[in-house]
Motif scaffolding. Structure first.
Motif, mmCIF file in Angstrom:
data_model
loop_
_atom_site.group_PDB
_atom_site.id
_atom_site.type_symbol
_atom_site.label_atom_id
_atom_site.label_comp_id
_atom_site.label_asym_id
_atom_site.label_seq_id
_atom_site.Cartn_x
_atom_site.Cartn_y
_atom_site.Cartn_z
ATOM 1 N N ALA A 114 0.838 -1.209 0.000
ATOM 2 C CA ALA A 114 0.000 0.000 0.000
ATOM 3 C C ALA A 114 0.872 1.258 0.000
ATOM 4 O O ALA A 114 0.613 2.215 -0.737
ATOM 5 C CB ALA A 114 -0.919 -0.008 1.219
ATOM 6 N N THR A 118 0.657 4.277 -2.708
ATOM 7 C CA THR A 118 0.289 5.657 -2.343
ATOM 8 C C THR A 118 1.458 6.615 -2.588
ATOM 9 O O THR A 118 1.249 7.791 -2.857
ATOM 10 C CB THR A 118 -0.189 5.757 -0.878
ATOM 11 N N MET A 124 -3.732 8.848 -4.705
ATOM 12 C CA MET A 124 -4.058 7.839 -3.692
ATOM 13 C C MET A 124 -3.480 8.238 -2.338
ATOM 14 O O MET A 124 -2.310 8.003 -2.059
ATOM 15 C CB MET A 124 -3.437 6.477 -4.072
ATOM 16 N N VAL A 127 -5.445 3.410 0.112
ATOM 17 C CA VAL A 127 -5.750 2.419 -0.922
ATOM 18 C C VAL A 127 -6.307 1.148 -0.289
ATOM 19 O O VAL A 127 -5.992 0.844 0.873
ATOM 20 C CB VAL A 127 -4.471 2.129 -1.763
ATOM 21 N N ARG A 128 -7.167 0.453 -1.016
ATOM 22 C CA ARG A 128 -7.662 -0.869 -0.589
ATOM 23 C C ARG A 128 -7.383 -1.858 -1.718
ATOM 24 O O ARG A 128 -7.364 -1.485 -2.886
ATOM 25 C CB ARG A 128 -9.178 -0.838 -0.358
ATOM 26 N N THR A 273 -7.847 3.471 -10.070
ATOM 27 C CA THR A 273 -7.842 2.018 -9.959
ATOM 28 C C THR A 273 -6.644 1.462 -10.722
ATOM 29 O O THR A 273 -6.269 1.989 -11.780
ATOM 30 C CB THR A 273 -9.143 1.398 -10.506
ATOM 31 N N ALA A 286 -6.631 -2.850 -7.166
ATOM 32 C CA ALA A 286 -6.582 -1.911 -6.046
ATOM 33 C C ALA A 286 -7.318 -0.644 -6.432
ATOM 34 O O ALA A 286 -7.332 -0.251 -7.604
ATOM 35 C CB ALA A 286 -5.140 -1.580 -5.675
ATOM 36 N N GLY A 288 -7.862 3.381 -4.912
ATOM 37 C CA GLY A 288 -7.411 4.322 -3.891
ATOM 38 C C GLY A 288 -7.880 5.709 -4.229
ATOM 39 O O GLY A 288 -8.357 5.978 -5.336
ATOM 40 N N MET A 294 -11.719 7.692 0.979
ATOM 41 C CA MET A 294 -11.284 6.334 1.347
ATOM 42 C C MET A 294 -11.383 6.055 2.846
ATOM 43 O O MET A 294 -11.440 4.891 3.252
ATOM 44 C CB MET A 294 -9.844 6.097 0.866
#
Ligand SMILES: Cc1ncc(COP(=O)(O)O)c(C=O)c1O
Length: 433
Positions: A114, A118, A124, A127-128, A273, A286, A288, A294
């Motif tokens: 992550a 970022t 971002m 982020v997931r 994305t 991902a 973000g 977020m």
């Protein structure tokens, strides 16, 4: 059916030769159709009369069930950027495997990956992770709609955002009624690509309901058509004006530079994305964006929302993705890869032009699409004939003419590919004149 009888005859002959050369793939295909509709599970890969089945790969080459070797100029539609047998990744994955798998728990590698994303993508803050680009886009859209409390989603003609967000074309029926595609039933507006004024005209009357504008900085599956920077800037300004979330789908264009095309253009969307190669060769996606959007996933917030996903933080993916960013996806190597792609596109275009072949290559950097400019009914047959010619000469690409480079491809491979493309195109020239 091709309009030209000689093109149809050439294609029949090429299909027959292909069938004769690949009996093991044909047998594998027949067996596969017993349990898989159409013999596979990715429509993108199917070619008729039957697809080739690959048994192994090393470096830049793959070998099929009948023992033919191909230099891979498809790179799994951009995700196979590392080639077939990257030693750095093999070692990292082997070490991770030795530490065990499937913990059902946090590991430090999740934040490691992550942090890398970022740091690279200005859009971002947070982020997931998910398991595909499709999933990343579905999650990003739904998050943005929740954030804005609105319902409408603007996408663009020619856009492709995944298997449930596929091939948008202006004037299509709404919902899941579109022919030839599965479509998640969001409330879509399909706007014209590279046309800010046309987009505003369509969106303006319902602007207060529009929660998201989702755009690829270059149409990928839609033909490698780069977005005009002024178009993306226009969308940036317009989404601010109407209070919608601007999402860049950089699932493909993230390979153009460490921080994707957004850093090359200096345009920062609200969300981004990514997917494909950032999983280091494993299934990955991902999404973000800005902290204010977020942080809705922060379980310390009383109003948080849940987002599960068994494999979202798979340790193997987290380790492979982090290792790839740290050791392989350096700014220098990415620039080198994309420069080589630019050279390939230029060489193809000058060779096709010189040979009077009805093809042109578009795209950016290491992502390329070969288009055919014959009459509409001849386009697919001509691309198919070109494809069979390239296979015979030992090059792997998509039947629809899609190419993407990987780190194992050399300048010599590029030159040989161009030579083979001109030879293969000669069959099309002969059959279509
Ligand atoms: C621009 C873009 N977005 C999203 C996707 C979907 O990614 P996936 O195939 O991992 O679901 C793709 C796949 O090709 C893509 O090109």
């Amino acid at each position: 059916m091709p309009t030209s009888a000689s093109l149809a005859a050439a294609l029949d002959a090429a299909r027959e030769a292909y069938g004769a050369r690949n009996p093991n793939s044909l047998a594998a295909f027949k067996k596969a159709t017993n349990s898989l509709p159409g013999g596979g599970t990715r429509t993108t890969l199917i070619t008729l009369p039957f697809p080739l089945f690959i048994e192994s790969g090393a470096g830049a080459t793959v070998t099929d069930l009948d023992g033919h070797k191909y230099t891979d100029f498809l790179s799994d539609f951009t995700s196979g950027i590392y080639g077939k047998s990257n030693e750095i990744l093999r070692q990292a994955i082997t070490t991770a495997l030795a530490s065990g798998m499937q913990f059902g728990a946090h590991t430090t590698h999740e934040a490691r990956l992550a942090d890398h994303l970022t740091s690279r993508f200005p859009s971002m803050d947070l982020v997931r992770f998910a398991n595909s680009g499709t999933e990343a886009n579905l999650l990003a859209i739904t998050t943005a709609l929740k954030h804005t409390k609105r319902t409408k989603v603007v996408v663009f003609s020619g856009g492709y955002h995944g298997s449930l967000l596929a091939h948008f074309h202006a004037g299509e029926p709404a919902g899941n009624n579109v022919p030839g595609a599965l479509r998640v039933p969001f409330d879509f507006i399909i706007a014209p690509y590279n046309d800010v004024e046309g987009t505003k005209a369509l969106v303006g009357p319902v602007a207060n309901d529009v929660g998201v504008i989702l755009v690829e900085p270059m149409l990928g599956a839609g033909g490698c058509i780069p977005a005009d920077p002024a178009f993306l800037l226009g969308l940036r300004d317009y989404t601010k004006e109407i209070g919608a979330v601007l999402i860049f789908d950089e699932v493909q264009t993230s390979r153009l530079a460490p921080g994707g095309r957004q850093t090359l253009l200096g345009i920062t969307p609200d969300m981004t994305t990514v997917g494909k190669f950032f999983g280091g060769g494993f299934a990955f996606g991902a999404f973000g964006g800005k902290e204010e959007i977020m942080s809705i996933f922060d379980v310390r917030r009383p109003d948080h929302v849940n987002h599960g996903g068994t494999f979202n933080n798979s340790p193997l993916t987290m380790v492979a993705g982090s290792t790839a960013i740290e050791q392989i996806l350096t700014a220098e190597r990415m620039a080198d890869l994309n420069d080589r792609g630019d050279r390939l596109r230029e060489k193809l275009n000058s060779a096709f032009g010189g040979a009077g072949a009805p093809f042109v290559a578009t795209g950016l950097g290491s992502i390329i699409q070969i288009h055919c400019h014959l009459a509409k009914d001849d386009v697919l047959p001509a691309l198919e004939l070109l494809y069979f010619g390239m296979l015979e000469r030992g090059f792997w690409l998509a039947q629809r003419g899609t190419l993407a480079l990987n780190f194992e491809i050399t300048d010599k491979d590029v030159d040989e590919f161009v030579e083979a493309a001109v030879e293969s195109a000669a069959a099309v020239v002969k059959a279509s004149t």
